[in-house]
Scaffold this active site. Structure first.
Site, PDB file in Angstrom:
ATOM      1  N   LEU A  33     -16.568  32.252   2.291  1.00 46.21           N
ATOM      2  CA  LEU A  33     -17.673  33.001   2.892  1.00 46.21           C
ATOM      3  C   LEU A  33     -18.560  32.114   3.766  1.00 46.21           C
ATOM      4  O   LEU A  33     -18.878  30.982   3.395  1.00 46.21           O
ATOM      5  CB  LEU A  33     -18.515  33.656   1.796  1.00 46.21           C
ATOM      6  CG  LEU A  33     -17.746  34.589   0.852  1.00 46.21           C
ATOM      7  CD1 LEU A  33     -18.703  35.213  -0.177  1.00 46.21           C
ATOM      8  CD2 LEU A  33     -17.014  35.687   1.610  1.00 46.21           C
ATOM      9  N   HIS A  37     -20.065  36.599   6.903  1.00 48.76           N
ATOM     10  CA  HIS A  37     -19.870  37.440   5.716  1.00 48.76           C
ATOM     11  C   HIS A  37     -21.230  37.790   5.082  1.00 48.76           C
ATOM     12  O   HIS A  37     -21.453  38.924   4.653  1.00 48.76           O
ATOM     13  CB  HIS A  37     -19.036  36.710   4.664  1.00 48.76           C
ATOM     14  CG  HIS A  37     -17.645  36.354   5.095  1.00 48.76           C
ATOM     15  ND1 HIS A  37     -17.233  35.060   5.312  1.00 48.76           N
ATOM     16  CD2 HIS A  37     -16.558  37.127   5.336  1.00 48.76           C
ATOM     17  CE1 HIS A  37     -15.964  35.048   5.656  1.00 48.76           C
ATOM     18  NE2 HIS A  37     -15.526  36.278   5.692  1.00 48.76           N
TER      19      HIS A  37
HETATM   20  P1  AMP Z   1     -12.267  37.864   6.485  1.00 44.64           P
HETATM   21  O1  AMP Z   1     -12.781  37.185   5.259  1.00 44.64           O
HETATM   22  O2  AMP Z   1     -11.968  36.931   7.611  1.00 44.64           O
HETATM   23  O3  AMP Z   1     -11.163  38.840   6.197  1.00 44.64           O
HETATM   24  O4  AMP Z   1     -13.486  38.723   7.010  1.00 44.64           O
HETATM   25  C1  AMP Z   1     -14.154  39.618   6.169  1.00 44.64           C
HETATM   26  C2  AMP Z   1     -15.110  40.421   6.988  1.00 44.64           C
HETATM   27  O5  AMP Z   1     -16.047  39.545   7.623  1.00 44.64           O
HETATM   28  C3  AMP Z   1     -14.435  41.210   8.110  1.00 44.64           C
HETATM   29  O6  AMP Z   1     -15.039  42.492   8.193  1.00 44.64           O
HETATM   30  C4  AMP Z   1     -14.737  40.387   9.327  1.00 44.64           C
HETATM   31  O7  AMP Z   1     -14.762  41.134  10.524  1.00 44.64           O
HETATM   32  C5  AMP Z   1     -16.112  39.845   8.988  1.00 44.64           C
HETATM   33  N1  AMP Z   1     -16.435  38.636   9.768  1.00 44.64           N
HETATM   34  C6  AMP Z   1     -15.657  37.559   9.984  1.00 44.64           C
HETATM   35  N2  AMP Z   1     -16.273  36.672  10.783  1.00 44.64           N
HETATM   36  C7  AMP Z   1     -17.464  37.215  11.107  1.00 44.64           C
HETATM   37  C8  AMP Z   1     -18.569  36.788  11.914  1.00 44.64           C
HETATM   38  N3  AMP Z   1     -18.563  35.619  12.564  1.00 44.64           N
HETATM   39  N4  AMP Z   1     -19.637  37.604  12.013  1.00 44.64           N
HETATM   40  C9  AMP Z   1     -19.679  38.785  11.350  1.00 44.64           C
HETATM   41  N5  AMP Z   1     -18.670  39.245  10.567  1.00 44.64           N
HETATM   42  C10 AMP Z   1     -17.586  38.467  10.455  1.00 44.64           C
END
Ligand code: AMP
Length: 282
Positions: A33, A37
């Site tokens: 995270l 996140h």
């Molecule tokens: P992940 O852990 O990469 O599967 O991402 C989990 C959630 O966090 C997904 O909805 C992503 O789109 C979101 N997320 C990833 N990077 C970012 C970021 N830089 N800003 C905002 N949300 C993000």
């Protein structure tokens, strides 16, 4: 904060929350995270009484040779961050808990997965839909929050919730960035020093395209120019494309009043980074 590993356990907890009149928001993640996140968690807290975060590195959305094995899994740090943010429940299943011999049912994502990451990573979004559909059916939240950072994922899941009648409101969280514009990503930690220096170029290219396209410039010429600039800087461009927001199909001309997305993916060494901008023509 409760940490639950079983499907039956999370169902019980959610049931209790609901019978106590609490609304629930789900924030699905693969862990490691970062502030992006955490911003989703904060947004979720604004839309429901309780926030449930799932942490699961989903094997079915990784192709052979991708980074499933080496994907970071700092579970203790992640749990501490969730606790600090006021998360009520973390769902932390093992692979065997979610996938018990699933082999008989597949599905097709039509045009929404035909371009952008769907083209470069065949089967990726099938894995995403498979796991998020499971999470939605297990947790049955009132709302779920996903980041704009993964815009194709967002659109596909938004469509899934609608077409599968999940009855879950899908909320978009804005992309959180480093000071130099690089979108936060769990994969940024793979970048070497020189790669990290080049990484903000993707955001700059997307920003330039969104501004010029919004002012009426030719979309194909714009992407061609920016691909040339990135490649001139020694960056391998996987794709850089303007698509319609609803259909995710590439567009030749931009229609006033319609939302468009310019999205890109680049490789820096072995690390693949993605980013996007949403824009409208005045
Ligand atoms: P992940 O852990 O990469 O599967 O991402 C989990 C959630 O966090 C997904 O909805 C992503 O789109 C979101 N997320 C990833 N990077 C970012 C970021 N830089 N800003 C905002 N949300 C993000």
């Amino acid at each position: 904060m409760q940490v639950i590993k079983s499907i039956s356990g999370i169902r019980d907890v959610v049931q209790k929350l609901k019978s106590g009149g609490k609304s629930t928001a789900l924030v699905p993640t693969m862990g490691a995270l970062h502030e992006g996140h955490l911003a989703l968690i904060r947004k979720a807290l604004g839309h429901a009484d309780t926030v449930i975060v799932s942490i699961f590195v989903n094997p079915t959305q990784f192709a052979p040779g991708e980074d499933f094995e080496r994907y970071p899994r700092p579970v203790q740090e992640d749990l501490a961050a969730c606790e600090r943010e006021g998360v009520s429940v973390v769902f932390l299943p093992e692979k065997e808990e979610l996938y018990q011999g699933d082999a008989f049912i597949g599905f097709e994502i039509k045009g929404l997965a035909a371009h952008l990451c769907g083209k470069s990573r065949p089967g990726h979004f099938n894995g995403v839909v498979q796991v998020v559909n499971k999470l939605f059916n297990i947790v049955r939240p009132d709302v779920a929050v996903f980041g704009q950072k993964d815009i194709q994922q967002f659109r596909i899941l938004e469509q899934m919730a609608k077409e599968f009648d999940h009855g879950i409101e899908i909320i978009m969280g804005e992309t959180i960035r480093e000071d130099d514009g690089l979108a936060l990503s769990s994969r940024n930690r793979y970048l070497g020093r020189e790669e990290r220096k080049k990484a903000p170029s993707l955001n700059r290219a997307l920003q330039n395209i969104a501004i010029a396209a919004g002012a009426g410039a030719d979309p194909r010429a714009l992407t061609k120019t920016q691909i040339g600039l990135l490649e001139g800087d020694g960056i391998r461009v996987d794709y850089l494309e303007i698509v319609d927001y609803e259909s995710l199909q590439p567009v030749d001309s931009l229609l006033p009043g319609r939302k468009h997305i310019v999205a890109g993916a680049i490789f820096l060494g072995k690390t693949r980074l993605i980013d996007n901008r949403i824009f409208e023509i005045a």
